[in-house]
Design a protein around this motif. Structure first.
Motif, mmCIF file in Angstrom:
data_model
loop_
_atom_site.group_PDB
_atom_site.id
_atom_site.type_symbol
_atom_site.label_atom_id
_atom_site.label_comp_id
_atom_site.label_asym_id
_atom_site.label_seq_id
_atom_site.Cartn_x
_atom_site.Cartn_y
_atom_site.Cartn_z
ATOM 1 N N CYS A 3 16.694 20.749 -0.522
ATOM 2 C CA CYS A 3 16.823 22.198 -0.603
ATOM 3 C C CYS A 3 15.516 22.814 -1.089
ATOM 4 N N THR A 4 14.932 23.652 -0.260
ATOM 5 C CA THR A 4 13.723 24.409 -0.601
ATOM 6 C C THR A 4 13.916 25.860 -0.172
ATOM 7 N N SER A 5 12.987 26.694 -0.564
ATOM 8 C CA SER A 5 13.077 28.110 -0.200
ATOM 9 C C SER A 5 12.895 28.327 1.294
ATOM 10 N N SER A 6 12.363 27.321 2.016
ATOM 11 C CA SER A 6 12.137 27.461 3.456
ATOM 12 C C SER A 6 13.092 26.591 4.275
ATOM 13 N N PHE A 7 14.250 26.217 3.701
ATOM 14 C CA PHE A 7 15.205 25.344 4.391
ATOM 15 C C PHE A 7 15.721 25.986 5.666
ATOM 16 N N THR A 8 15.635 25.247 6.792
ATOM 17 C CA THR A 8 16.145 25.730 8.088
ATOM 18 C C THR A 8 16.913 24.646 8.843
ATOM 19 N N ILE A 9 17.398 23.601 8.195
ATOM 20 C CA ILE A 9 18.148 22.471 8.761
ATOM 21 C C ILE A 9 17.241 21.499 9.526
ATOM 22 N N THR A 10 16.305 21.999 10.308
ATOM 23 C CA THR A 10 15.444 21.108 11.092
ATOM 24 C C THR A 10 13.975 21.189 10.685
ATOM 25 N N GLY A 11 13.631 22.070 9.775
ATOM 26 C CA GLY A 11 12.224 22.275 9.445
ATOM 27 C C GLY A 11 11.759 21.466 8.249
ATOM 28 N N TYR A 12 10.873 22.074 7.471
ATOM 29 C CA TYR A 12 10.266 21.418 6.316
ATOM 30 C C TYR A 12 11.335 20.938 5.340
ATOM 31 N N GLY A 13 11.180 19.704 4.876
ATOM 32 C CA GLY A 13 12.110 19.131 3.917
ATOM 33 C C GLY A 13 13.235 18.333 4.535
#
Length: 291
Positions: free
Chosen positions: A111-121
């Protein structure tokens, strides 16, 4: 190349006790171990970490296998606007927590501020199946725990948990047949049929030949629930009057058969204390193991 005294990994053999350089940092240190079959066993560095205490949680960084810290609840309330949260799979996570979902069982995210399911992290889980090459070459089938991505056990030919009453020996005529089926050693399982496993929390069904699909459930009751034919999950069906409605054991739903060679079975409902199986003489469902 099969060798019962050494482990094989990516073109090289390793003696028992030797370290095997798996290219998966999350698996930690891996060594060749000689049991019934050669196997590569790993000791992750994460296994030595303490479990988080009451009110605490592990924090992860994207791309790193082990948690880097613990975060414990503060006595003073925190403004919700200052919190970073992520929603996935009907769950809400806090920043730094590792997330998984049954819908994408082989993917994990932090979980990050830029979580998009398929992106960073987010990353795809690596089960390291190459370390089980000896089992795969010996005809073993992985057993998965419900909707988890990686296998937790294996079912191999000759396993004492197998009840052969639900299977048949492979004959020369069957081997030449084009009828789709699954195999486990010298046993063959018709598509849609199951292998009886002692213990009753594991269901192995021939869904995608030639390999069995084996799943372990958390309880016997849960396994029985998944073992039954579930008509309520199937789409509505309307067949041409010249066709016959038949049960597809692979999908556990009815379908239309418009050929002259149709096996017709009566619909049936098994009591809650029984489970569905296939009568090997008639090819139709039957109720067995009633308790």
């Amino acid at each position: 190349m099969q060798d019962s005294t050494r482990c094989y990994y990516r073109g090289s053999f390793y003696l028992p006790g030797e370290e095997v350089p798996l290219r998966n940092p999350c698996l930690g240190t891996c060594r060749c171990v000689l049991g019934a079959l050669p196997a590569i066993e790993c000791q992750s560095e994460c296994q030595d970490m303490d479990q988080p205490g009451p009110g605490c949680r592990h924090l992860f960084n994207p791309g790193v296998c082990c948690p880097h810290a613990q975060n414990c609840e503060q006595s003073a309330p925190v403004d919700p606007r200052d919190k970073v949260t992520c929603s996935w799979g009907n769950k809400t996570y806090l920043e730094g927590e590792r997330m998984t979902s049954d819908d994408l069982s082989c993917q994990a995210c932090v979980c990050t501020s830029s979580f998009t399911i398929t992106g960073y992290g987010c990353y795809k889980m690596d089960c390291g199946l190459e370390r089980y090459i000896s089992k795969l070459r010996s005809g073993c089938t992985p057993i998965f725990y419900e909707k988890k991505c990686c296998p937790t056990d294996w079912l191999c030919p000759g396993d004492p948990r197998i009840s052969t009453s639900s299977t048949r020996k492979l004959t020369q005529n069957q081997e030449a047949s084009s009828q789709p089926s699954c195999r486990l050693g010298d046993l063959t399982i018709d598509i849609g049929s199951k292998v009886k496993i002692r213990g009753r929390q594991v269901i192995c069904r021939c869904v995608t030949p030639p390999d069995l699909t084996c799943v372990r459930y958390r309880s016997r009751a849960e396994a029985q629930r998944h073992s039954r034919l579930r008509k309520d999950n199937c789409p509505k069906l309307s067949c041409d009057p010249r066709c016959t409605k038949v049960l597809n054991e692979a999908t556990r739903c009815s379908e239309c058969s418009c050929t002259a060679n149709t096996l017709s079975c009566n619909e049936m409902e098994c009591p809650e204390n029984c489970r569905y199986d296939i009568d090997m003489n008639t090819g139709c469902p039957t109720c067995t193991d009633c308790v």
